[in-house]
Design a protein around this motif. Structure first.
Motif, PDB file in Angstrom:
ATOM      1  N   ALA A  68       0.830  -1.207   0.000  1.00 53.45           N
ATOM      2  CA  ALA A  68       0.000   0.000   0.000  1.00 53.45           C
ATOM      3  C   ALA A  68       0.865   1.258   0.000  1.00 53.45           C
ATOM      4  O   ALA A  68       0.519   2.253  -0.639  1.00 53.45           O
ATOM      5  CB  ALA A  68      -0.940   0.001   1.206  1.00 53.45           C
ATOM      6  N   GLU A  69       1.985   1.221   0.700  1.00 53.98           N
ATOM      7  CA  GLU A  69       2.886   2.376   0.722  1.00 53.98           C
ATOM      8  C   GLU A  69       3.561   2.547  -0.635  1.00 53.98           C
ATOM      9  O   GLU A  69       3.730   3.669  -1.117  1.00 53.98           O
ATOM     10  CB  GLU A  69       3.932   2.228   1.827  1.00 53.98           C
ATOM     11  CG  GLU A  69       4.918   3.366   1.899  1.00 53.98           C
ATOM     12  CD  GLU A  69       4.302   4.730   2.199  1.00 53.98           C
ATOM     13  OE1 GLU A  69       4.991   5.743   1.988  1.00 53.98           O
ATOM     14  OE2 GLU A  69       3.138   4.816   2.645  1.00 53.98           O
ATOM     15  N   ARG A  70       3.956   1.449  -1.250  1.00 56.91           N
ATOM     16  CA  ARG A  70       4.542   1.509  -2.588  1.00 56.91           C
ATOM     17  C   ARG A  70       3.547   2.131  -3.557  1.00 56.91           C
ATOM     18  O   ARG A  70       3.895   3.004  -4.349  1.00 56.91           O
ATOM     19  CB  ARG A  70       4.954   0.111  -3.053  1.00 56.91           C
ATOM     20  CG  ARG A  70       5.538   0.106  -4.440  1.00 56.91           C
ATOM     21  CD  ARG A  70       6.138  -1.220  -4.791  1.00 56.91           C
ATOM     22  NE  ARG A  70       7.471  -1.258  -4.188  1.00 56.91           N
ATOM     23  CZ  ARG A  70       8.237  -2.331  -4.124  1.00 56.91           C
ATOM     24  NH1 ARG A  70       7.810  -3.475  -4.614  1.00 56.91           N
ATOM     25  NH2 ARG A  70       9.430  -2.279  -3.577  1.00 56.91           N
ATOM     26  N   ALA A  71       2.305   1.696  -3.504  1.00 61.10           N
ATOM     27  CA  ALA A  71       1.273   2.239  -4.393  1.00 61.10           C
ATOM     28  C   ALA A  71       1.040   3.718  -4.120  1.00 61.10           C
ATOM     29  O   ALA A  71       0.895   4.516  -5.057  1.00 61.10           O
ATOM     30  CB  ALA A  71      -0.024   1.452  -4.218  1.00 61.10           C
ATOM     31  N   ARG A  72       1.020   4.113  -2.841  1.00 59.90           N
ATOM     32  CA  ARG A  72       0.809   5.518  -2.506  1.00 59.90           C
ATOM     33  C   ARG A  72       1.931   6.382  -3.064  1.00 59.90           C
ATOM     34  O   ARG A  72       1.676   7.436  -3.660  1.00 59.90           O
ATOM     35  CB  ARG A  72       0.724   5.706  -0.987  1.00 59.90           C
ATOM     36  CG  ARG A  72       0.360   7.136  -0.591  1.00 59.90           C
ATOM     37  CD  ARG A  72       0.582   7.426   0.878  1.00 59.90           C
ATOM     38  NE  ARG A  72       1.980   7.379   1.279  1.00 59.90           N
ATOM     39  CZ  ARG A  72       2.904   8.296   0.955  1.00 59.90           C
ATOM     40  NH1 ARG A  72       2.587   9.340   0.216  1.00 59.90           N
ATOM     41  NH2 ARG A  72       4.152   8.176   1.368  1.00 59.90           N
ATOM     42  N   ARG A  73       3.164   5.936  -2.906  1.00 59.50           N
ATOM     43  CA  ARG A  73       4.302   6.707  -3.401  1.00 59.50           C
ATOM     44  C   ARG A  73       4.269   6.817  -4.927  1.00 59.50           C
ATOM     45  O   ARG A  73       4.540   7.876  -5.487  1.00 59.50           O
ATOM     46  CB  ARG A  73       5.616   6.083  -2.952  1.00 59.50           C
ATOM     47  CG  ARG A  73       5.851   6.233  -1.467  1.00 59.50           C
ATOM     48  CD  ARG A  73       7.125   5.570  -1.019  1.00 59.50           C
ATOM     49  NE  ARG A  73       7.253   5.631   0.431  1.00 59.50           N
ATOM     50  CZ  ARG A  73       8.320   5.210   1.084  1.00 59.50           C
ATOM     51  NH1 ARG A  73       9.357   4.713   0.433  1.00 59.50           N
ATOM     52  NH2 ARG A  73       8.363   5.290   2.401  1.00 59.50           N
ATOM     53  N   LEU A  74       3.927   5.724  -5.593  1.00 60.07           N
ATOM     54  CA  LEU A  74       3.843   5.760  -7.049  1.00 60.07           C
ATOM     55  C   LEU A  74       2.678   6.632  -7.501  1.00 60.07           C
ATOM     56  O   LEU A  74       2.807   7.400  -8.457  1.00 60.07           O
ATOM     57  CB  LEU A  74       3.725   4.349  -7.626  1.00 60.07           C
ATOM     58  CG  LEU A  74       3.709   4.249  -9.139  1.00 60.07           C
ATOM     59  CD1 LEU A  74       4.918   4.941  -9.776  1.00 60.07           C
ATOM     60  CD2 LEU A  74       3.651   2.798  -9.576  1.00 60.07           C
ATOM     61  N   ASN A  75       1.569   6.569  -6.798  1.00 57.94           N
ATOM     62  CA  ASN A  75       0.435   7.433  -7.147  1.00 57.94           C
ATOM     63  C   ASN A  75       0.800   8.903  -7.007  1.00 57.94           C
ATOM     64  O   ASN A  75       0.348   9.739  -7.796  1.00 57.94           O
ATOM     65  CB  ASN A  75      -0.789   7.084  -6.302  1.00 57.94           C
ATOM     66  CG  ASN A  75      -1.469   5.825  -6.780  1.00 57.94           C
ATOM     67  OD1 ASN A  75      -1.348   5.441  -7.934  1.00 57.94           O
ATOM     68  ND2 ASN A  75      -2.174   5.168  -5.879  1.00 57.94           N
ATOM     69  N   ASP A  76       1.619   9.242  -6.007  1.00 58.30           N
ATOM     70  CA  ASP A  76       2.084  10.627  -5.871  1.00 58.30           C
ATOM     71  C   ASP A  76       2.881  11.044  -7.101  1.00 58.30           C
ATOM     72  O   ASP A  76       2.746  12.171  -7.582  1.00 58.30           O
ATOM     73  CB  ASP A  76       2.945  10.801  -4.613  1.00 58.30           C
ATOM     74  CG  ASP A  76       2.127  10.839  -3.340  1.00 58.30           C
ATOM     75  OD1 ASP A  76       0.883  10.986  -3.420  1.00 58.30           O
ATOM     76  OD2 ASP A  76       2.734  10.708  -2.257  1.00 58.30           O
ATOM     77  N   LEU A  77       3.721  10.144  -7.610  1.00 61.42           N
ATOM     78  CA  LEU A  77       4.489  10.461  -8.825  1.00 61.42           C
ATOM     79  C   LEU A  77       3.568  10.583 -10.038  1.00 61.42           C
ATOM     80  O   LEU A  77       3.732  11.481 -10.860  1.00 61.42           O
ATOM     81  CB  LEU A  77       5.552   9.396  -9.085  1.00 61.42           C
ATOM     82  CG  LEU A  77       6.659   9.254  -8.044  1.00 61.42           C
ATOM     83  CD1 LEU A  77       7.644   8.165  -8.470  1.00 61.42           C
ATOM     84  CD2 LEU A  77       7.369  10.569  -7.810  1.00 61.42           C
ATOM     85  N   LEU A  78       2.613   9.697 -10.136  1.00 62.46           N
ATOM     86  CA  LEU A  78       1.690   9.718 -11.272  1.00 62.46           C
ATOM     87  C   LEU A  78       0.833  10.987 -11.279  1.00 62.46           C
ATOM     88  O   LEU A  78       0.517  11.523 -12.338  1.00 62.46           O
ATOM     89  CB  LEU A  78       0.779   8.489 -11.245  1.00 62.46           C
ATOM     90  CG  LEU A  78       1.432   7.181 -11.639  1.00 62.46           C
ATOM     91  CD1 LEU A  78       0.563   6.003 -11.218  1.00 62.46           C
ATOM     92  CD2 LEU A  78       1.721   7.149 -13.127  1.00 62.46           C
ATOM     93  N   ARG A  79       0.502  11.462 -10.098  1.00 59.33           N
ATOM     94  CA  ARG A  79      -0.342  12.657  -9.995  1.00 59.33           C
ATOM     95  C   ARG A  79       0.299  13.846 -10.695  1.00 59.33           C
ATOM     96  O   ARG A  79      -0.367  14.677 -11.293  1.00 59.33           O
ATOM     97  CB  ARG A  79      -0.587  12.968  -8.522  1.00 59.33           C
ATOM     98  CG  ARG A  79      -1.499  14.120  -8.251  1.00 59.33           C
ATOM     99  CD  ARG A  79      -1.920  14.164  -6.801  1.00 59.33           C
ATOM    100  NE  ARG A  79      -0.834  13.854  -5.892  1.00 59.33           N
ATOM    101  CZ  ARG A  79      -0.341  14.704  -4.997  1.00 59.33           C
ATOM    102  NH1 ARG A  79      -0.846  15.907  -4.902  1.00 59.33           N
ATOM    103  NH2 ARG A  79       0.624  14.351  -4.199  1.00 59.33           N
TER     104      ARG A  79
END
Length: 172
Positions: A68-79
């Motif tokens: 979940a943390e990996r996904a959150r960090r990647l979502n921040d980059l994608l944003r």
């Protein structure tokens, strides 16, 4: 048929840029061209600096071990990286999908390409398919493209060195 540029090659390019950072703007251009990236605007020192800063952020995705943390960090980059998907033939090399606005500087293109490529890699192969080398004394990042999804070393050389160490430790 035009293959998706937002897949494995984008992640491999990121790893190449992280493990062997380009020393000059020309080195950055050469590396991108080696991965068949079309460069539309002149490359500047800003591109190299901004790319280095983005890759430092990207490494936090690799270093996150909780899914979940990996996904959150990647979502921040994608944003901050992607635009709506669009069909384009910008280089007259065939129609394909881009997740970025047209006429972006190279650093912005790399941010989008690598972020979306990483998301596709993790969604398609498994959220665990990024890591740091398990070999003693090596912490290089890797992306697991293996069939089995059980990679723990950055290279066959590190895997072999670790196997030799384990063998010698048992032989004592």
């Amino acid at each position: 048929m035009h293959l998706n540029p937002y897949g494995e090659d984008a992640v491999r390019l990121a790893l190449s840029l992280v493990t062997d950072p380009p020393a000059t703007d020309d080195d950055l251009v050469a590396r991108c061209l080696a991965y068949d990236l079309v460069i539309e605007l002149p490359v500047t020192a800003w591109d190299r600096q901004a790319t280095a800063e983005f890759l430092a952020e990207w490494l936090t995705v690799i270093d996150a071990t909780v899914p979940a943390e990996r996904a959150r960090r990647l979502n921040d980059l994608l944003r901050f990286a992607s635009a709506y998907p669009r069909l384009t033939d910008h280089a007259d090399d065939g129609w394909h999908i881009h997740y970025r606005d047209p006429d972006q500087p190279l650093a912005s293109v790399l941010r989008t390409l690598i972020s979306v490529g990483t998301a596709l890699h993790l969604a398609g192969r498994g959220i665990h398919r990024l890591g740091r080398c398990a070999a003693d004394g090596c912490a290089r990042p890797y992306a697991d493209f293996s069939r089995t999804g059980k990679q723990t070393y950055c290279s066959p050389a590190c895997a072999n060195r670790s196997a030799v160490r384990r063998h010698r430790a048992r032989a004592r």
